[in-house]
Design an enzyme around this catalytic site. Sequence first.
Site, PDB file in Angstrom:
ATOM      1  N   CYS A 195     -60.115  63.972  12.754  1.00 12.98           N
ATOM      2  CA  CYS A 195     -61.106  64.714  11.972  1.00 12.98           C
ATOM      3  C   CYS A 195     -62.163  65.356  12.881  1.00 12.98           C
ATOM      4  O   CYS A 195     -62.793  64.676  13.693  1.00 12.98           O
ATOM      5  CB  CYS A 195     -61.788  63.791  10.966  1.00 12.98           C
ATOM      6  SG  CYS A 195     -63.024  64.669  10.001  1.00 12.98           S
ATOM      7  N   GLY A 223     -48.997  70.497   9.519  1.00 13.43           N
ATOM      8  CA  GLY A 223     -49.681  71.761   9.808  1.00 13.43           C
ATOM      9  C   GLY A 223     -48.970  72.969   9.239  1.00 13.43           C
ATOM     10  O   GLY A 223     -47.879  73.307   9.668  1.00 13.43           O
TER      11      GLY A 223
HETATM   12  C1  FMN Z   1     -60.160  69.586   2.094  1.00 11.77           C
HETATM   13  C2  FMN Z   1     -59.460  68.875   3.223  1.00 11.77           C
HETATM   14  C3  FMN Z   1     -59.701  67.547   3.431  1.00 11.77           C
HETATM   15  C4  FMN Z   1     -59.055  66.865   4.457  1.00 11.77           C
HETATM   16  N1  FMN Z   1     -59.265  65.532   4.610  1.00 11.77           N
HETATM   17  C5  FMN Z   1     -58.544  64.844   5.514  1.00 11.77           C
HETATM   18  C6  FMN Z   1     -58.640  63.424   5.591  1.00 11.77           C
HETATM   19  O1  FMN Z   1     -59.393  62.782   4.831  1.00 11.77           O
HETATM   20  N2  FMN Z   1     -57.872  62.804   6.511  1.00 11.77           N
HETATM   21  C7  FMN Z   1     -57.019  63.472   7.346  1.00 11.77           C
HETATM   22  O2  FMN Z   1     -56.315  62.854   8.145  1.00 11.77           O
HETATM   23  N3  FMN Z   1     -56.925  64.805   7.321  1.00 11.77           N
HETATM   24  C8  FMN Z   1     -57.647  65.503   6.409  1.00 11.77           C
HETATM   25  N4  FMN Z   1     -57.507  66.866   6.343  1.00 11.77           N
HETATM   26  C9  FMN Z   1     -56.590  67.550   7.271  1.00 11.77           C
HETATM   27  C10 FMN Z   1     -55.184  67.636   6.656  1.00 11.77           C
HETATM   28  O3  FMN Z   1     -54.674  66.334   6.414  1.00 11.77           O
HETATM   29  C11 FMN Z   1     -54.206  68.369   7.556  1.00 11.77           C
HETATM   30  O4  FMN Z   1     -54.098  67.707   8.786  1.00 11.77           O
HETATM   31  C12 FMN Z   1     -54.568  69.814   7.835  1.00 11.77           C
HETATM   32  O5  FMN Z   1     -55.093  70.455   6.685  1.00 11.77           O
HETATM   33  C13 FMN Z   1     -53.344  70.614   8.316  1.00 11.77           C
HETATM   34  O6  FMN Z   1     -52.231  70.438   7.465  1.00 11.77           O
HETATM   35  P1  FMN Z   1     -51.882  71.439   6.252  1.00 11.77           P
HETATM   36  O7  FMN Z   1     -51.699  72.799   6.832  1.00 11.77           O
HETATM   37  O8  FMN Z   1     -50.635  70.865   5.622  1.00 11.77           O
HETATM   38  O9  FMN Z   1     -53.065  71.401   5.328  1.00 11.77           O
HETATM   39  C14 FMN Z   1     -58.156  67.564   5.328  1.00 11.77           C
HETATM   40  C15 FMN Z   1     -57.946  68.923   5.115  1.00 11.77           C
HETATM   41  C16 FMN Z   1     -58.568  69.576   4.087  1.00 11.77           C
HETATM   42  C17 FMN Z   1     -58.287  71.052   3.890  1.00 11.77           C
END
Ligand code: FMN
Length: 300
Positions: free
Chosen positions: A85, A188
């Site tokens: 994070c 991702g």
């Molecule tokens: C609104 C929001 C909240 C997120 N909260 C977390 C979280 O609590 N823990 C975590 O590991 N990643 C969190 N992420 C990151 C996502 O898990 C992920 O790694 C990132 O968005 C990339 O993947 P994606 O393209 O599938 O969204 C968050 C992302 C977003 C957009």
Amino acid sequence: MANVTDWAFRKIVAKCGRPDVFYTEFLSCDGIVYDKTRFEKELYFEKSEKPIVVQFFGSKPENFYKCAQLAVELGFDGIDINMGCPDRSVEKQGAGAALIKNNKLAQKIIKETKRGAGNLPVSVKTRLGYNKIETKEWVSTLLEMKPAALIIHGRTRKEMSSVPAHWDEISLAKELAKDTQTLIVGNGDVVDLNDARQKAKDYNLDGIMVGRGIFANPWFFNEKVDIGEIKPEQRIELMLEHIDNFLKLWSEGKNFDVMKKFFKVYISGWEGAKELRTKLMTTKNAKQVSDILNHPGPLL
Ligand SMILES: Cc1cc2nc3c(=O)[nH]c(=O)nc-3n(C[C@H](O)[C@H](O)[C@H](O)COP(=O)(O)O)c2cc1C
């Protein structure tokens, strides 16, 4: 995802078509150890959501130990440690992505979490590096601790979400883990289930984690549903159900604005959706939402 994957939303996703494993929002170990009663709602889940993994963030190994014990007690199926994070308030505590710069502490946290977890699997969700890609060094450091899985978001901390995920680097992580028991899960920019399957195949991965894809399609994990076929009425009904869950879980405990972030998930994909959404964004509570929906525009 923080303020997203609480029980209220997971229940909706489970209804539309569930993933193989659910993950909670990330939860503060320090906060839980200080007063776990404040986290009852965040830690709430139903049997139908299992298997479900709880994700913790923090920087104190002893608190990870205690939270791991709590996860066992509560019946979670696994524990995930957030080491990715980029949020300033999280990094200021030495937690989240800051752990990428502190290998010794990161290893100690995994060790203590495993000690508290007993037989529960412990995984780490992380990035490819801090300021630059350092997959080999960082992933090898984590692998030394024998986590059950590494979930790799294919970007560095510095890249935030501003460049496409480097899937070739996630594949390198899998290569590094090939003689270990650690599963490698890629994350991702995955846009749909076909994309997830293709990436797992192309990059030889054990699994795929989906984040934002669920915003574009709550039926993401249901291969039988074509999102284009879903009627506006169905989407609206689902949103009302989500609001109902939200109120059941949080009552007045969370600002209604958190719920409003989801309006786009449901109110999109048809002519007039944008106008309706604009109206709904002015609401301050569920009553106002239902008032607007009881005076529908021509499309409803
Ligand atoms: C609104 C929001 C909240 C997120 N909260 C977390 C979280 O609590 N823990 C975590 O590991 N990643 C969190 N992420 C990151 C996502 O898990 C992920 O790694 C990132 O968005 C990339 O993947 P994606 O393209 O599938 O969204 C968050 C992302 C977003 C957009």
